[in-house]
Write a protein that holds these residues in place. Structure first.
Motif, mmCIF file in Angstrom:
data_model
loop_
_atom_site.group_PDB
_atom_site.id
_atom_site.type_symbol
_atom_site.label_atom_id
_atom_site.label_comp_id
_atom_site.label_asym_id
_atom_site.label_seq_id
_atom_site.Cartn_x
_atom_site.Cartn_y
_atom_site.Cartn_z
ATOM 1 N N LYS A 1 0.846 -1.191 0.000
ATOM 2 C CA LYS A 1 0.000 0.000 0.000
ATOM 3 C C LYS A 1 0.878 1.237 0.000
ATOM 4 N N SER A 2 0.442 2.234 -0.769
ATOM 5 C CA SER A 2 1.102 3.528 -0.805
ATOM 6 C C SER A 2 0.022 4.586 -0.921
ATOM 7 N N LYS A 3 0.401 5.844 -0.853
ATOM 8 C CA LYS A 3 -0.595 6.903 -0.990
ATOM 9 C C LYS A 3 -1.169 6.945 -2.408
ATOM 10 N N GLU A 4 -0.482 6.349 -3.390
ATOM 11 C CA GLU A 4 -0.951 6.326 -4.767
ATOM 12 C C GLU A 4 -1.907 5.183 -5.056
ATOM 13 N N GLY A 5 -2.006 4.185 -4.165
ATOM 14 C CA GLY A 5 -2.892 3.051 -4.392
ATOM 15 C C GLY A 5 -2.345 1.787 -3.769
ATOM 16 N N ILE A 6 -2.782 0.652 -4.313
ATOM 17 C CA ILE A 6 -2.355 -0.642 -3.792
ATOM 18 C C ILE A 6 -1.881 -1.524 -4.944
ATOM 19 N N LEU A 7 -0.741 -2.185 -4.737
ATOM 20 C CA LEU A 7 -0.133 -3.094 -5.707
ATOM 21 C C LEU A 7 -0.241 -4.505 -5.150
ATOM 22 N N LYS A 8 -0.712 -5.444 -5.960
ATOM 23 C CA LYS A 8 -0.787 -6.845 -5.545
ATOM 24 C C LYS A 8 0.083 -7.683 -6.466
ATOM 25 N N VAL A 9 0.947 -8.510 -5.867
ATOM 26 C CA VAL A 9 1.754 -9.475 -6.610
ATOM 27 C C VAL A 9 1.225 -10.850 -6.221
ATOM 28 N N GLN A 10 0.780 -11.609 -7.219
ATOM 29 C CA GLN A 10 0.117 -12.887 -6.996
ATOM 30 C C GLN A 10 0.910 -14.002 -7.659
ATOM 31 N N ALA A 11 1.253 -15.047 -6.890
ATOM 32 C CA ALA A 11 1.912 -16.238 -7.433
ATOM 33 C C ALA A 11 0.815 -17.202 -7.868
ATOM 34 N N CYS A 12 0.419 -17.133 -9.147
ATOM 35 C CA CYS A 12 -0.649 -17.995 -9.659
ATOM 36 C C CYS A 12 -0.181 -19.446 -9.727
ATOM 37 N N THR A 13 1.053 -19.645 -10.181
ATOM 38 C CA THR A 13 1.717 -20.952 -10.171
ATOM 39 C C THR A 13 3.185 -20.669 -9.874
ATOM 40 N N ASP A 14 4.029 -21.688 -9.934
ATOM 41 C CA ASP A 14 5.449 -21.463 -9.673
ATOM 42 C C ASP A 14 6.134 -20.661 -10.775
ATOM 43 N N LYS A 15 5.481 -20.492 -11.957
ATOM 44 C CA LYS A 15 6.081 -19.716 -13.031
ATOM 45 C C LYS A 15 5.147 -18.667 -13.647
ATOM 46 N N ILE A 16 3.984 -18.482 -13.082
ATOM 47 C CA ILE A 16 3.061 -17.439 -13.542
ATOM 48 C C ILE A 16 2.832 -16.458 -12.403
ATOM 49 N N ILE A 17 3.220 -15.189 -12.653
ATOM 50 C CA ILE A 17 3.073 -14.114 -11.672
ATOM 51 C C ILE A 17 2.103 -13.091 -12.239
ATOM 52 N N ARG A 18 1.145 -12.681 -11.436
ATOM 53 C CA ARG A 18 0.188 -11.656 -11.847
ATOM 54 C C ARG A 18 0.401 -10.425 -10.973
ATOM 55 N N VAL A 19 0.531 -9.261 -11.620
ATOM 56 C CA VAL A 19 0.720 -8.003 -10.907
ATOM 57 C C VAL A 19 -0.473 -7.110 -11.220
ATOM 58 N N VAL A 20 -1.139 -6.612 -10.172
ATOM 59 C CA VAL A 20 -2.333 -5.780 -10.318
ATOM 60 C C VAL A 20 -2.132 -4.517 -9.501
ATOM 61 N N PHE A 21 -2.594 -3.386 -10.038
ATOM 62 C CA PHE A 21 -2.545 -2.133 -9.280
ATOM 63 C C PHE A 21 -3.891 -1.440 -9.355
ATOM 64 N N ASP A 22 -4.298 -0.844 -8.249
ATOM 65 C CA ASP A 22 -5.534 -0.077 -8.199
ATOM 66 C C ASP A 22 -5.234 1.285 -7.590
ATOM 67 N N PRO A 23 -5.320 2.367 -8.389
ATOM 68 C CA PRO A 23 -5.021 3.690 -7.852
ATOM 69 C C PRO A 23 -6.042 4.153 -6.812
ATOM 70 N N MET A 24 -7.201 3.501 -6.768
ATOM 71 C CA MET A 24 -8.216 3.852 -5.784
ATOM 72 C C MET A 24 -7.999 3.092 -4.470
ATOM 73 N N GLY A 25 -7.048 2.142 -4.452
ATOM 74 C CA GLY A 25 -6.707 1.412 -3.234
ATOM 75 C C GLY A 25 -7.723 0.380 -2.812
ATOM 76 N N LYS A 26 -8.514 -0.147 -3.762
ATOM 77 C CA LYS A 26 -9.601 -1.056 -3.400
ATOM 78 C C LYS A 26 -9.407 -2.509 -3.847
ATOM 79 N N LEU A 27 -8.672 -2.745 -4.931
ATOM 80 C CA LEU A 27 -8.499 -4.087 -5.495
ATOM 81 C C LEU A 27 -9.813 -4.853 -5.518
ATOM 82 N N THR A 28 -10.734 -4.402 -6.328
ATOM 83 C CA THR A 28 -12.051 -5.007 -6.405
ATOM 84 C C THR A 28 -11.959 -6.462 -6.837
#
Length: 184
Positions: A39-66
């Motif tokens: 979390k930062s003042k600009e929003g929230i960043l999520k790093v997700q380990a979907c599998t051992d070789k697939i990484i998903r990175v998501v950012f929400d500037p509203m800080g909600k990660l719907t």
């Protein structure tokens, strides 16, 4: 009921993972079952380990990660096994195949394999920029992603453009939804 406004909102949410505001200063790191959030003042960043070789990175500037259903990601992932290490300057997620480093100073993401071969890297000085905007009377954001490419690496695809460019490396390209129908 399908609406154009709702479609554009969901389309934006599905593609927003490409962008993050700069320069965030990380205020909180939280471990999750499938990765971590920053979390930062600009929003929230999520790093997700979907599998051992697939990484998903998501950012929400509203800080909600719907948790709205994604129009892009349809698979329900079983969380991959990973370790998380938080240092003074970097948060590191490691699976059996990849290493993800996120700088706390500005949220820049770097992904490499365990031998050190770079797979993905944002510009460590200015990774991404989000600018608030109003489009068709709806509040949204314009995003800019700044990648650090390896020597000789190209960028291909990016839609049905008819401008004679195959490799977009070194070109600026504005990605805009102009219509919702394509003739086949």
């Amino acid at each position: 009921m399908f609406s154009s406004r709702n479609f554009h909102r969901r389309l934006f949410a599905a593609t927003v993972w490409l962008f993050v505001a700069a320069p965030p200063v990380i205020s909180q790191v939280s471990q999750l079952d499938d990765g971590f959030t920053l979390k930062s003042k600009e929003g929230i960043l999520k790093v997700q380990a979907c599998t051992d070789k697939i990484i998903r990175v998501v950012f929400d500037p509203m800080g909600k990660l719907t948790t709205a259903r994604s129009l892009v990601i349809q698979k329900k992932w079983q969380p991959g096994k990973f370790t998380l290490d938080e240092g003074d300057n970097v948060v590191e997620l490691r699976t059996s195949q990849v290493l993800v480093d996120v700088r706390k100073k500005n949220g820049s993401v770097k992904i490499s394999d365990l031998s050190g071969r770079l797979l993905y890297s944002e510009d460590p000085a200015h990774p991404r920029i989000f600018t608030p905007a109003v489009v068709i009377d709806e509040s949204t954001h314009h995003g800019q992603l700044n990648l650090k490419l390896s020597s000789g690496e190209g960028l291909y695809g990016l839609g049905q453009y008819q401008n004679g460019v195959m490799n977009y490396r070194g070109h600026d390209l504005e990605l805009v939804q102009l219509n919702t129908q394509v003739a086949m």
